[in-house]
Structure formats: structure tokens, C-alpha cells
Design an enzyme around this catalytic site. Structure first.
Site, mmCIF file in Angstrom:
data_model
loop_
_atom_site.group_PDB
_atom_site.id
_atom_site.type_symbol
_atom_site.label_atom_id
_atom_site.label_comp_id
_atom_site.label_asym_id
_atom_site.label_seq_id
_atom_site.Cartn_x
_atom_site.Cartn_y
_atom_site.Cartn_z
ATOM 1 N N HIS A 277 33.554 38.641 6.031
ATOM 2 C CA HIS A 277 33.680 38.117 4.665
ATOM 3 C C HIS A 277 35.144 37.708 4.516
ATOM 4 O O HIS A 277 36.014 38.560 4.400
ATOM 5 C CB HIS A 277 33.293 39.213 3.669
ATOM 6 C CG HIS A 277 33.472 38.843 2.237
ATOM 7 N ND1 HIS A 277 32.426 38.473 1.424
ATOM 8 C CD2 HIS A 277 34.579 38.784 1.454
ATOM 9 C CE1 HIS A 277 32.879 38.210 0.208
ATOM 10 N NE2 HIS A 277 34.193 38.390 0.201
ATOM 11 N N ASN B 58 36.759 32.468 -1.675
ATOM 12 C CA ASN B 58 36.095 32.602 -0.381
ATOM 13 C C ASN B 58 36.285 31.333 0.441
ATOM 14 O O ASN B 58 36.619 30.285 -0.102
ATOM 15 C CB ASN B 58 34.589 32.810 -0.588
ATOM 16 C CG ASN B 58 34.267 34.146 -1.189
ATOM 17 O OD1 ASN B 58 34.066 34.251 -2.385
ATOM 18 N ND2 ASN B 58 34.243 35.175 -0.378
ATOM 19 N N HIS C 236 38.371 35.288 3.003
ATOM 20 C CA HIS C 236 38.896 34.489 1.891
ATOM 21 C C HIS C 236 39.915 33.493 2.445
ATOM 22 O O HIS C 236 40.516 33.727 3.486
ATOM 23 C CB HIS C 236 39.538 35.400 0.837
ATOM 24 C CG HIS C 236 38.529 36.050 -0.065
ATOM 25 N ND1 HIS C 236 38.590 35.974 -1.433
ATOM 26 C CD2 HIS C 236 37.421 36.772 0.201
ATOM 27 C CE1 HIS C 236 37.573 36.635 -1.970
ATOM 28 N NE2 HIS C 236 36.847 37.142 -0.997
ATOM 29 N N CYS D 261 41.651 33.003 -6.857
ATOM 30 C CA CYS D 261 42.192 34.346 -6.709
ATOM 31 C C CYS D 261 43.097 34.588 -7.901
ATOM 32 O O CYS D 261 44.075 33.882 -8.093
ATOM 33 C CB CYS D 261 42.971 34.473 -5.413
ATOM 34 S SG CYS D 261 43.843 36.036 -5.288
ATOM 35 N N ARG E 99 27.881 35.483 -6.658
ATOM 36 C CA ARG E 99 28.437 36.808 -6.928
ATOM 37 C C ARG E 99 29.972 36.772 -6.866
ATOM 38 O O ARG E 99 30.644 36.835 -7.882
ATOM 39 C CB ARG E 99 27.867 37.824 -5.910
ATOM 40 C CG ARG E 99 28.068 39.264 -6.307
ATOM 41 C CD ARG E 99 29.423 39.836 -5.989
ATOM 42 N NE ARG E 99 29.776 39.732 -4.577
ATOM 43 C CZ ARG E 99 30.989 39.971 -4.105
ATOM 44 N NH1 ARG E 99 31.964 40.318 -4.924
ATOM 45 N NH2 ARG E 99 31.252 39.856 -2.817
ATOM 46 N N ASP E 100 30.519 36.610 -5.663
ATOM 47 C CA ASP E 100 31.979 36.681 -5.511
ATOM 48 C C ASP E 100 32.655 35.551 -6.280
ATOM 49 O O ASP E 100 33.720 35.728 -6.879
ATOM 50 C CB ASP E 100 32.342 36.580 -4.021
ATOM 51 C CG ASP E 100 33.653 37.268 -3.691
ATOM 52 O OD1 ASP E 100 34.381 37.633 -4.623
ATOM 53 O OD2 ASP E 100 33.960 37.418 -2.500
#
Ligand SMILES: [Zn+2]
Length: 312
Positions: free
Chosen positions: A211, A253, A213, A244, A15-16
């Protein structure tokens, strides 16, 4: 938490990660990845987000990816939704856990979901009410994924009082859990300890995971800080996938491979087989060959005589 693990790692790469890659991964490769990740011992995977395909074409196959994931025994299937429509689709698809992205920064919230933070809470309340109207066995766990908790690329510093207020409002809206996300990679370890403690003081064990990064290289330092204050659930992505868009060359992440290595070396059981986990990178190298992959352990290799806390 299962009895045989100390830390739950929730893989968010499908997902991310994929949400931020330029290259498209086919549904076939996504299924392959998710199956192999589960076989490596990952127990929770955020497999997609339910967003309009027009906005993020990479997630157009969300329902099919969820259906495949649900066929894997024992896997906790998670998905993300930014609004009521997405949440409804996720519940129809049958996810076990639904994360709602709720930004603490007003500017980020407006840019991301075109709602103020308070409007996003009102939407979460509607979503929770809809969930409660479903038959018991079709109700997912709903997590409020508070984002830009530790800083915002648009607003800069984010008020910690506001973070606490949004966490309390999320619980009042009916969310089962509240997770804290360093969406922008702004957090430092001291801040992590302080904010998690403040939020726990306000909502107790409804506070779930972190969560994080790795945008500025502080990802694992922040994990250790979160461990210090009792956090036992962490999101991460294979190969630190996603990068990013605002910081070229910076990973997305925190890297699942490095995270598992560190935790297992520290004596914390993740249930994950590190060798099998490292082998998963091949699927990414084939499925999205142009995307950069991150991580130190994959480059340097596992240390000689390494004894993982998890026994296989
Ligand atoms: Zn993220």
C-alpha cells in the site's frame, strides 16, 4: 490470484481517498463509482472504513455502500476497520475482506487508534477469534495492514526489526495476510526491497500486498522495487485521490491510472481496461468537483499504438 491476471490492483479510493478529501461524496456517487470501477475490470475495491461517523462523517454510509458492492458479481469487497467494534460492523455487513490498520510506530498508533502497537495486536486477536466463531460462509479474510512501516511523520525512522516482529505477531494473532503500507510516503525503492524480503523471510506467503503513497513522487519507483521482490498485489486510488493533509500539493495514494498504464506496458496483466478506467475520473469530477485529481497518463493520454498486456 485469478489465472488471467498477473497483478491484482486493489482500488482504495472510496476509502483512503475519500477519508482524506474535504468535500463530501454522496452515497449515490460512491455507488456509481464502485459499479463503474468494477465494470472497468477492477476486481477488488476497498469500499469504506467502519469508523464512528462522528470521527469521519464521510464513512457514515459504510453499510449501505457495502450492500451495494456485494450486489456486483465477482467483485471482492474489502473494508477497513480500526478496532473491534468497527470489525464487528464490517463482518455484519458481509465484507469479503477486512483490513485491520495496525501501526508499527507507537506514536502514530496512539494518535490514530489510541492503542499501542501491542494492544492493537491483542485487539486483532480478539477480532480473529470473533471471526472464527461465525459460520464458515460469513468469515472474511482478515488482513493486518501494517502502517507507517517505512517511516512516521511523528517518530521519523521506524525499526525494521519492529516491522518483522509486528508481522509475525499479526500472523500469530490469526490474521490470514499481512500487507505493508507506506502511509506517509517515506519509502524509497531500496528500502522496499529490503523490508519486503525481511518480512517474507519471517512469514512466507502470508505477506500480501503493498500500500504505497506518492507523497514524494516515489510511488511508481517503489512499485517496481516491490515487483522485483515478488509482490503481486498493489493498492492504489483513482486520481491519486486524498492528497496528504501534512504535505499540501502532494498526492495521496499512487494513481490507479498511472499504475495500470505502467504495468500493462511492462507486459503484466491487470485485467483492467485503461480507457474505461480513465473515463471514471468524470465521476470524481462531478461528485467532488473541488478536489484536485492527480496522475500523468490522464493528462498526457495513452501512448500511440499502445498494446496492453490485458486483452479485452
Ligand atoms: Zn493509505
Amino acid at each position: 490470484m485469478d489465472q488471467d491476471i498477473d497483478i491484482l490492483i486493489s482500488e482504495v479510493g472510496p476509502r483512503d481517498g475519500l477519508q482524506n478529501t474535504k468535500q463530501f461524496m454522496t452515497t449515490e456517487y460512491k455507488k456509481k463509482w464502485i459499479s463503474a470501477a468494477a465494470a472497468a475490470g477492477l476486481r477488488e475495491i476497498e469500499v469504506c472504513s467502519f469508523v464512528p461517523p462522528k470521527l469521519i462523517p464521510q464513512m457514515a454510509d459504510a453499510a449501505e455502500v457495502v450492500a451495494h458492492s456485494l450486489s456486483i458479481p465477482g467483485l471482492n469487497v474489502a473494508a477497513l476497520a480500526p478496532n473491534f467494534r468497527g470489525a464487528q460492523s464490517a463482518m455484519e455487513a458481509g465484507v469479503h475482506k477486512l483490513t485491520l490498520t495496525i501501526s508499527v510506530s507507537k506514536a502514530h498508533s496512539l494518535a490514530n487508534v489510541r492503542m499501542t502497537p501491542d494492544e492493537a495486536i491483542a485487539s486483532a486477536k480478539k477480532i480473529c477469534a470473533f471471526r472464527d466463531s461465525l459460520p464458515k460462509d460469513q468469515r472474511p479474510i482478515i488482513e493486518s495492514g501494517l502502517s507507517t512501516v517505512f517511516g512516521c511523520t511523528l517518530e521519523g525512522a521506524v525499526s525494521e526489526d519492529e516491522v518483522v516482529r509486528m508481522a509475525v505477531a499479526s500472523v500469530e494473532a490469526g490474521c490470514d495476510e499481512v500487507g505493508l503500507a507506506d502511509t506517509t510516503g517515506y519509502a524509497n525503492p531500496e528500502q522496499i526491497r529490503r523490508v519486503f524480503k525481511k518480512v517474507r523471510a519471517a512469514i512466507g506467503d502470508k505477506l500480501s500486498g503493498a500500500h504505497l503513497h506518492n507523497t514524494r513522487g516515489l510511488g511508481l519507483a517503489n512499485v517496481v522495487a516491490a515487483l522485483d521482490v515478488g509482490v503481486t498485489t498493489f493498492d492504489s486510488s483513482l486520481g491519486g485521490l486524498g492528497g496528504c493533509p501534512f504535505a499540501p500539493g502532494a498526492s495521496g495514494n499512487i494513481v490507479t491510472e498511472d499504475l495500470v498504464f505502467m504495468l500493462e506496458a511492462m507486459g503484466l496483466r491487470t485485467g483492467i481496461d485503461l480507457e474505461k478506467l480513465l473515463a471514471l475520473r468524470k465521476i470524481l469530477e462531478e461528485g467532488i468537483p473541488d478536489e484536485p485529481l492527480y496522475g500523468y497518463v490522464p493528462l498526457a493520454g495513452i501512448t500511440k499504438g499502445f498494446v496492453p498486456a490485458t486483452r479485452h
